[in-house]
Structure formats: C-alpha cells, structure tokens
Design a protein around this motif. Structure first.
Motif, mmCIF file in Angstrom:
data_model
loop_
_atom_site.group_PDB
_atom_site.id
_atom_site.type_symbol
_atom_site.label_atom_id
_atom_site.label_comp_id
_atom_site.label_asym_id
_atom_site.label_seq_id
_atom_site.Cartn_x
_atom_site.Cartn_y
_atom_site.Cartn_z
ATOM 1 N N ARG A 1 0.833 -1.193 0.000
ATOM 2 C CA ARG A 1 0.000 0.000 0.000
ATOM 3 C C ARG A 1 0.872 1.248 0.000
ATOM 4 O O ARG A 1 1.796 1.383 0.803
ATOM 5 N N THR A 2 0.577 2.159 -0.929
ATOM 6 C CA THR A 2 1.358 3.392 -1.039
ATOM 7 C C THR A 2 0.586 4.631 -0.623
ATOM 8 O O THR A 2 1.168 5.703 -0.491
ATOM 9 N N THR A 3 -0.742 4.504 -0.428
ATOM 10 C CA THR A 3 -1.531 5.623 0.072
ATOM 11 C C THR A 3 -2.639 5.095 0.976
ATOM 12 O O THR A 3 -2.948 3.895 0.974
ATOM 13 N N VAL A 4 -3.235 6.004 1.727
ATOM 14 C CA VAL A 4 -4.504 5.695 2.379
ATOM 15 C C VAL A 4 -5.567 5.628 1.293
ATOM 16 O O VAL A 4 -5.303 5.884 0.116
ATOM 17 N N GLN A 5 -6.784 5.281 1.660
ATOM 18 C CA GLN A 5 -7.858 5.238 0.663
ATOM 19 C C GLN A 5 -8.124 6.648 0.148
ATOM 20 O O GLN A 5 -8.341 7.582 0.929
ATOM 21 N N VAL A 6 -8.099 6.805 -1.160
ATOM 22 C CA VAL A 6 -8.299 8.116 -1.776
ATOM 23 C C VAL A 6 -9.338 8.006 -2.884
ATOM 24 O O VAL A 6 -9.499 6.944 -3.493
ATOM 25 N N SER A 7 -10.039 9.110 -3.140
ATOM 26 C CA SER A 7 -11.054 9.172 -4.185
ATOM 27 C C SER A 7 -10.616 10.187 -5.233
ATOM 28 O O SER A 7 -10.044 11.230 -4.913
ATOM 29 N N ARG A 8 -10.940 9.892 -6.487
ATOM 30 C CA ARG A 8 -10.488 10.745 -7.574
ATOM 31 C C ARG A 8 -11.306 12.035 -7.663
ATOM 32 O O ARG A 8 -12.532 12.022 -7.528
ATOM 33 N N VAL A 9 -10.615 13.129 -7.913
ATOM 34 C CA VAL A 9 -11.220 14.428 -8.174
ATOM 35 C C VAL A 9 -10.499 15.056 -9.365
ATOM 36 O O VAL A 9 -9.493 14.531 -9.852
ATOM 37 N N ARG B 1 3.765 12.977 -6.651
ATOM 38 C CA ARG B 1 3.310 12.505 -7.958
ATOM 39 C C ARG B 1 3.866 11.101 -8.193
ATOM 40 O O ARG B 1 5.071 10.935 -8.346
ATOM 41 N N PHE B 2 2.968 10.132 -8.221
ATOM 42 C CA PHE B 2 3.377 8.765 -8.506
ATOM 43 C C PHE B 2 3.530 8.566 -10.014
ATOM 44 O O PHE B 2 2.714 9.059 -10.805
ATOM 45 N N LEU B 3 4.584 7.852 -10.404
ATOM 46 C CA LEU B 3 4.734 7.468 -11.794
ATOM 47 C C LEU B 3 3.553 6.592 -12.206
ATOM 48 O O LEU B 3 3.125 5.719 -11.430
ATOM 49 N N PRO B 4 3.001 6.786 -13.393
ATOM 50 C CA PRO B 4 1.765 6.073 -13.757
ATOM 51 C C PRO B 4 1.894 4.562 -13.734
ATOM 52 O O PRO B 4 0.920 3.862 -13.493
ATOM 53 N N GLY B 5 3.078 4.011 -13.965
ATOM 54 C CA GLY B 5 3.216 2.555 -13.957
ATOM 55 C C GLY B 5 3.661 1.977 -12.634
ATOM 56 O O GLY B 5 3.849 0.762 -12.521
ATOM 57 N N SER B 6 3.821 2.833 -11.614
ATOM 58 C CA SER B 6 4.379 2.347 -10.352
ATOM 59 C C SER B 6 3.314 1.938 -9.343
ATOM 60 O O SER B 6 3.625 1.312 -8.331
ATOM 61 N N VAL B 7 2.058 2.298 -9.591
ATOM 62 C CA VAL B 7 0.995 1.976 -8.652
ATOM 63 C C VAL B 7 -0.198 1.435 -9.415
ATOM 64 O O VAL B 7 -0.343 1.643 -10.622
ATOM 65 N N ARG B 8 -1.060 0.762 -8.710
ATOM 66 C CA ARG B 8 -2.317 0.310 -9.282
ATOM 67 C C ARG B 8 -3.438 0.676 -8.319
ATOM 68 O O ARG B 8 -3.214 0.871 -7.126
ATOM 69 N N PHE B 9 -4.645 0.754 -8.854
ATOM 70 C CA PHE B 9 -5.781 1.203 -8.072
ATOM 71 C C PHE B 9 -6.580 0.021 -7.556
ATOM 72 O O PHE B 9 -6.755 -0.975 -8.249
ATOM 73 N N GLU B 10 -7.069 0.166 -6.336
ATOM 74 C CA GLU B 10 -8.037 -0.770 -5.802
ATOM 75 C C GLU B 10 -9.387 -0.074 -5.766
ATOM 76 O O GLU B 10 -9.461 1.128 -5.471
ATOM 77 N N PRO B 11 -10.458 -0.786 -6.085
ATOM 78 C CA PRO B 11 -11.768 -0.136 -6.128
ATOM 79 C C PRO B 11 -12.111 0.536 -4.808
ATOM 80 O O PRO B 11 -11.856 0.013 -3.726
ATOM 81 N N SER B 12 -12.665 1.731 -4.897
ATOM 82 C CA SER B 12 -13.130 2.461 -3.727
ATOM 83 C C SER B 12 -14.352 3.260 -4.118
ATOM 84 O O SER B 12 -14.624 3.484 -5.302
#
Length: 330
Positions: free
Chosen positions: A7-15, A133-144
């Motif tokens: 895990r690289t962040t807490v749960q976050v929502s897109r804005v 700023r995370f590199l686009p290929g360095s993380v993946r999203f989990e549904p939230s």
C-alpha cells in the motif's frame, strides 16, 4: 493505491486536478495541492527531461503559443497529498531544490521503502504546492467508493485570506477563467457590472480592444437562472466538467469553490447575532476583510490555459498572450 502489492496511500477518491496546480505562489512554504483523501491524474507530461520550445512538436501536443521549456517526462502522473502516502522514502541523492525543499529537478526522488523501486516525486519547495506525484506505472488502483458526480454542493472559498491578501486560489481560478473568457470574446469589449465579479475580472479585461462588440458575462449554474450570452459556470470538483445546463451562447467554467462564493457568498457584516444583543439586530463585527491592492489573476495559470486554446493563434489574442508573458498584468 498499491505499488508492487504494497500500500502506497490511504484510501483516496479521484477528483479533478485543481486549477492552481499550474501556479507558483509567493516565497514561502505552501499547503498541499490536494485535499486529504483525494487524488487527481495530470494528463500532461511532468518533470525532466526538458527541451526548448519547438513549434511543430508543441502543436502536436495541443500547445498553440510558446511556453518556454517543454517537459518530456511521463504523462498521467497521479497526484496526492504527501500526508496520504505510505511505505515510501526519499532518495537522498535526488533531493535538490531551489530554496526550502525539494522540487524534483533531478527526476523521481521517492522509492518503495521495501524494494527501492522508484515510484514518484515529492515536491515541497518554496512557492510550490506540496504534492507527491506517482509514476503512472508504479501503482495500481483498488476499487473504492467515488464521490457522486451529480452533486454540485461545494463550500465557497473567501476571496481574501486571513492575512489580508487576495486568495491564491482565487488568483488561479480567475486566471484560468480569464483566458477562456478572452478566447470567446471575439476581441471586442466585455462589460462587467459593479461588485466582486467586476473587482476580479474587470481590470484584466482592459487588455481587450475597445471594439464595437460588447458582451457581458453572467453567473449561471445550480440555484441560478440560465444565462443568455456568456455564462460563468462552476467546474465540477470531481469530474472537472462545466455545468451543462446554462443555456448560454458561450460557457466559461470557473473553479466551483470560487464560483460558489461569487454566487452565494456571505457578508460578515450582515450575519445574525445571538446572546445578549436583541433579536433582529445585525452585527457589524468582524468587519469584512479588504485587500491592500487590486486583484491580479495568476499569470502562470492564465498563460498555461491560453497557450492550450486554439483561439490564441488569432493575432489580437496572441498579442495579449505575448504582452502578459513579458510584462504580466500591469
């Protein structure tokens, strides 16, 4: 978000990416760009390597006026507040900056604390909004659970900071909207009535020629009547899309927090009182804050937006662009 199953962040929502992301401000440490618990995706390239302006390459990237150096870093970086990150560490040899902190000039300066893989860039230098700023290929999203995209309820931001200066959020929001307003003006004059809209837009609209065409921007959006000519409408904080039902000939989006204050902002002088004062009496304390100087839109944001509008190729608007780029709003 997770990177390499960690895990690289807490749960976050897109804005939507805040409009002031493209603005540097003052000479001090600024707060985080993103609100806690949110993230945004920047579609444009970010960071090094940098190359000089090249017109053919720039127009292919939908840039229609000179912008100086062009970033050829990764597009699609994922922006979060530094306090929302987990399990990452700084790369010591890449922690250069201009003044108070780091600015990412040497490339990604963050790595996974467990495996050492580069994952992104931390920025917290003076005049820069704090962000990771995370590199686009360095993380993946989990549904939230995402915020509802049809909710236009937004708390307004006052135009004047507690310190008595114009709010940098207003300067950035108006800089973006001003570029779009000029683009739809046709080069003729634009009239604004007295009030806060005139205070923040009026002086900069003197850049337009005194042509015969006179148009008037009108606030429109949730809770307000439709507009008939140019509508200043809120930009949805989650989707970034403008209010769709203005009925106007031309639509100019404005950051929702600023639009809300312009449309419904309160006046402290007329706030109701309680306690020992008689019912129905309006208080005159605290007095509303008044800045010490005229309002100036954020130059960086204005140029960033206008350079990406095809209308800037019109000679009269390119002249304004070049003038502001050289001299600012004077």
């Amino acid at each position: 978000m997770r990177g390499l199953r960690r895990r690289t962040t807490v749960q976050v929502s897109r804005v939507a990416l805040p409009v002031h992301a493209h603005n540097s401000y003052g000479h001090a440490l600024l707060p985080p760009l993103m609100r806690a618990g949110t993230y945004a995706v920047d579609p444009e390239p970010f960071g090094p390597p940098w190359r000089s302006w090249n017109e053919a390459e720039a127009e292919a990237r939908k840039l229609f006026a000179p912008v100086g150096l062009l970033s050829y870093g990764p597009a699609g970086t994922i922006v979060v507040a530094p306090g929302d990150t987990r399990g990452i560490v700084l790369i010591p040899e890449r922690c250069d900056g201009y003044c108070y902190g780091v600015d990412g000039r040497d490339g990604p300066n963050l790595a996974c604390a467990r495996c050492g893989l580069e994952v992104g860039t931390r920025i917290d230098d003076c005049s820069r909004w704090q962000e990771v700023r995370f590199l686009p290929g360095s993380v993946r999203f989990e549904p939230s659970e995402e915020p509802p995209a049809d909710d236009w309820t937004v708390e307004g931001i006052p135009p004047v900071d507690p310190s008595g200066v114009w709010s940098p959020y207003w300067e950035a929001a108006v800089g973006d909207a001003l570029a779009r307003l000029l683009a739809v003006s046709g080069g003729g004059t634009i009239a604004v009535k007295d009030g806060l809209v005139a205070d923040v837009f009026g002086p900069a609209l003197a850049l337009l020629s005194s042509g015969p065409r006179c148009r008037e921007p009108v606030l429109a959006g949730p809770g307000l009547p439709d507009a008939g000519d140019i509508a200043l409408v809120p930009r949805h904080p989650v989707t970034g899309r403008p209010w769709p039902r203005s009925g106007a000939t031309d639509v100019v989006p404005l950051a929702a927090e600023v639009w809300t204050w312009l449309a419904f902002g309160h006046d402290p002088v007329t706030a109701t009182v309680s306690g020992v004062m008689p019912a129905g009496v309006l208080r005159d304390d605290p007095l509303p804050k008044h800045p010490g100087g005229p309002f100036l839109p954020a130059r960086d944001v204005f140029l960033h937006t206008l350079a990406r509008l095809p209308a800037v190729r019109r000679p009269w608007l390119r002249t304004i662009y070049d003038r502001v780029r050289t001299d600012g709003f004077v």
